[in-house]
Design an enzyme around this catalytic site. Structure first.
Site, PDB file in Angstrom:
ATOM      1  CG  HIS A   1      47.890  32.396  71.856  1.00 60.07           C
ATOM      2  ND1 HIS A   1      47.305  32.787  70.682  1.00 60.07           N
ATOM      3  CD2 HIS A   1      47.382  31.155  72.121  1.00 60.07           C
ATOM      4  CE1 HIS A   1      46.489  31.833  70.256  1.00 60.07           C
ATOM      5  NE2 HIS A   1      46.529  30.831  71.117  1.00 60.07           N
TER       6      HIS A   1
ATOM      7  CE1 TYR B   1      42.176  31.069  71.418  1.00 61.17           C
ATOM      8  CE2 TYR B   1      43.053  33.278  71.146  1.00 61.17           C
ATOM      9  CZ  TYR B   1      42.920  31.983  70.693  1.00 61.17           C
ATOM     10  OH  TYR B   1      43.533  31.609  69.523  1.00 61.17           O
TER      11      TYR B   1
ATOM     12  NE  ARG C   1      44.237  34.440  65.531  1.00 58.03           N
ATOM     13  CZ  ARG C   1      44.193  33.613  66.574  1.00 58.03           C
ATOM     14  NH1 ARG C   1      44.658  34.009  67.751  1.00 58.03           N
ATOM     15  NH2 ARG C   1      43.713  32.392  66.442  1.00 58.03           N
TER      16      ARG C   1
END
Length: 772
Positions: free
Chosen positions: A267, A276, A328
């Site tokens: 991101h 990720y 997150r």
């Protein structure tokens, strides 16, 4: 055995199953999807698909894993038992109405189908290759195709990920697991929507201008490859392999990908190795294993092994993934550090089967050490059967020793993270800058992660449950360890809001992988608070210095030395003049005469408070934990306040009391923060400045972080410029420089000083040996 869907064919109409043959195979595709099948032969597709299934379920039934097999069976039975299809609603399960895709229920539904398929394909379960179970699964997949996921549907503002990665991955897994029990005319119908939603690993259908990177591309590659194997389309398999090969290249940034220093960004601006990055590693490892010895074997794999060493090993603590790189995901109730760690370990175990011996020789003891030491969350309670079997082989191999914990100091300049690993403890620092975001809060996740990138520190000790024992919903989010904050109340972080602090200053340098310096300039969000923060990473301690702490908002400012989750009890606490000792954790010594404030509190929270995501949202059950908090109170609107403290992991009370004389603070000003201990000098030069040492002045004519270690006539030196503002820094040592040896090309002697060309090095280290 009865199955709800097997008695409901009338409800599903055209979904009646005919021609089911448990040992047969779907007919080969015709038309475009069959191109290449004849030339290669059906056996190649089937072999690769069967390798994939073996990665999911393992081989034949093994009584040693009876408990795990029963767990797989229980989960599958629960899915089957609760099926109550209602076409008019529509819903396949009462708790997952499918009318509105924005709920994400259709994504959950396909995940449940995968669970059912896993139970059917796993040897030893009561459902294994059961005809009625397969019939029920076929009818359910027909129902979902009609009501939840087909090529003619509208996303209606729902999460693109569910359509392009989530469902394709779950659906292709399900079809692979059920393959021998599927009727010949169904599989191609169910997979047809992937032509629209996941046609190419590199393309984002919902946002045509986006080129997929990192974990998203790897996840799509898995779905595309599996569709190719299931439909005998060689072009799709080849396309997936090419997309993964491209992923294995490192990037210079900015943006997503793996960097040479081991950083991983997703991101655009967020460190995500432990989330990720793990998804990426898992997909790539399994793709390599699935396509091995096939016409589509991925041969350009060398860099993935380097990535494991550089990017993952420093962040895995006895099988746990450090939270400082999980983004997150720290707020997601069902994804704790041990879940991320398990996926990373599973990927490494998979890669071990193809890794060159020079990597495997290091990894086997390392993984065995993790599995042996982590008895708090045993690997076999988390991993799938196939991975448990591989782990068991490793654990029972007498030729593989139990490897010790990773040690070393790692500076990830490209993602503003620093990790310091010692034999019995580890310490990580999470920073942010104009390059790296402070916290991500997409999809209503991580709602209280305000300060997780503002210099938060993570201490890992022998207590492997500290960070995963319901810490994130119960810790005071305004008092995270290592941070300096004002006490204003905050609203939940907004979806997609990026905070890139308007300063380049974040980073550090390591010397000989044994010592480190980290520093960041704090520019608080929504506040006038400013500070300069530095950490000096030693063999037995972390020295934290803060200076220039100022604010003018009429609120109290605090620096949080520690905020420790002590679970369900308050352990005995000892303290005295300028020190605090928390048994089993650390000693804390105040080095500048300041007083520490210690509080012990019971805190209650809910996972729902920090994650309200559609498919990840936590539950409303209150959880309570006890905390010991140590902080330095700077008062209301401080002007040029400071702090200096030492964290002494594993120290005794006597060692804590005596520590103040072990280290010398040479400077703690707006120009220089520096310490000395024995033969080591460490400094942060925020700008040109000089600091007096016992051997003479140490000076720099520009910003840098600096470590010096003298051994008789030799000085080992490491320099970096975290500000990325200077082209060259001149450093004057406390000793006369005679020559420079074993140096990077950027380091040279300049009369009696050292000059370091730091321009363009993106905050990375420059090293040399200086003869004095």
């Amino acid at each position: 055995m009865t199955h709800p869907l097997s008695r409901r064919s009338a409800l599903l109409g055209a979904a009646a199953v005919t021609g089911l043959a448990l040992r047969g195979s779907p007919a080969e595709a015709i038309g475009a999807e069959a191109i290449g099948a004849e030339a290669i032969g059906a056996a190649a597709f089937d072999d690769a698909r069967e390798r994939w299934v073996s990665l999911l379920v393992g081989g034949s039934y093994n009584p040693a894993y009876a408990d795990k097999t029963r767990a797989v069976e229980g989960s599958a039975n629960a899915v089957l038992r609760k099926m109550k299809p209602v076409p008019g609603r529509p819903s396949l399960w009462p708790d997952l109405p499918l009318g509105d895709p924005r709920t994400g229920n259709f994504n959950r539904a396909y995940n449940r189908m995968r669970t059912l398929a896993l139970g059917w394909a796993t040897p030893g379960t009561a459902l294994h290759r059961d005809r009625q179970v397969a019939e029920s699964a076929v009818r359910a997949l027909d129902f979902l195709h009609e009501h939840a996921y087909h090529e003619g549907l509208d996303r209606r503002g729902s999460n693109w990920y569910w359509w392009e990665i989530g469902v394709p991955r779950a659906l292709t897994d399900t079809c692979a697991l059920l393959y021998d029990g599927l009727p010949k005319d169904r599989l191609h119908r169910w997979l047809r929507p992937l032509r629209r939603w996941c046609p190419d690993p590199e393309r984002r259908v919902s946002h045509p201008g986006v080129v997929e990177t990192g974990a998203n591309r790897a996840g799509k590659a898995m779905a595309v490859a599996m569709r190719g194997l299931l439909t005998h389309d060689a072009r799709l398999v080849r396309r997936a392999g090419d997309a993964v090969s491209d992923l294995l290249r490192t990037t210079r940034g900015p943006g997503d990908g793996f960097y040479r220093d081991g950083s991983f960004i997703q991101h655009d601006v967020y460190p995500y190795t432990g989330s990720y990055g793990v998804d990426y590693l898992e997909s790539v490892a399994k793709l390599i294993a699935m396509l091995t010895r096939s016409p589509w074997e991925i041969t350009r794999t060398g860099n993935v092994y380097d990535i494991v060493d550089r990017s993952f090993m420093p962040f895995i603590v006895d099988g746990l993934m450090m939270d400082c790189v999980r983004g997150r995901q720290i707020s997601v109730q069902g994804h704790r550090d041990y879940h991320s760690g398990q996926k990373a370990v599973e990927a490494i175990l998979t890669l071990l089967e193809s890794a060159p011996e020079r990597y495997a020789r290091r990894w086997r003891p390392q993984v065995k050490g993790w599995l042996t030491r982590n008895q708090a969350v045993p690997y076999d309670t988390l991993a799938p059967l196939a991975s448990i079997a591989r782990a068991k082989v490793l654990l029972e191999d007498p030729s593989v020793p139990v490897g010790p914990p990773t040690t070393g100091t790692y500076v990830f300049a490209d993602m503003d993270r620093v990790v310091h690993r010692r034999p019995t403890w580890a310490y990580a620092i999470a920073m942010s800058s104009e390059r790296i975001g402070a916290a991500e809060a997409m999809n209503r996740e991580n709602l209280h992660g305000w300060y997780t990138g503002d210099g938060m520190t993570y201490l890992y000790t022998g207590d492997l449950t500290h960070w995963n024992d319901d810490l994130w919903p119960t810790i005071d989010p305004y008092r995270l360890p290592g941070t300096t904050v004002d006490t204003r109340r905050r609203a939940d972080l907004r979806h997609g809001k990026r905070r890139l602090p308007p300063t380049p200053w974040a980073g550090g340098v390591a010397l000989d992988r044994e010592y480190g310096v980290a520093a960041m300039k704090l520019i608080a969000d929504g506040s006038s608070l400013r500070a300069k923060k530095a950490w000096f990473l030693l063999d037995d301690a972390v020295i934290a210095l803060g200076t220039g702490i100022r604010a003018s908002d009429g609120r109290r400012v605090e620096t949080i030395v520690e905020n420790r989750n002590t679970h369900d009890s308050h352990p005995p606490l000892a303290w005295g003049d300028g020190w605090v000792h928390l048994p089993g954790v650390a000693g804390y010594a105040l080095l500048d005469g300041a007083a520490a404030k210690v509080t012990r509190r019971k805190r209650t929270g809910r996972w729902r408070d920090i994650d309200k995501g559609a498919t990840t949202g936590g539950d409303d059950t209150p959880v309570t934990r006890l905390y010991t908090t140590i902080l330095i109170d700077h008062g209301v609107d401080p002007r040029q306040a400071r702090y200096a403290y030492a964290v002494l992991p594993g120290a005794s009370i006597a060692q804590t009391v005596a520590y103040r004389g072990r280290v010398e603070i040479l400077a703690n000003s707006g120009a220089v923060q520096a310490i000395a201990r024995d033969d080591l000098l460490a400094a942060v030069f925020w700008r040109a400045g000089t600091v007096e040492t016992a051997h003479g002045p140490l000076a720099a004519d520009g910003p840098c972080t600096l470590l010096l270690r003298r051994d008789h006539e030799r000085v080992r030196l490491a320099v970096a410029d975290p500000s990325r503002a200077a082209d060259e820094v001149k450093i004057t040592l406390p000793w006369r420089v005679r020559s420079v040896k074993d140096n990077d090309r950027s380091v040279r002697k300049a009369k009696s000083a050292i000059k370091v060309e730091v321009g363009g090095s993106r905050g990375h280290a420059h090293t040399a040996i200086v003869h004095v």
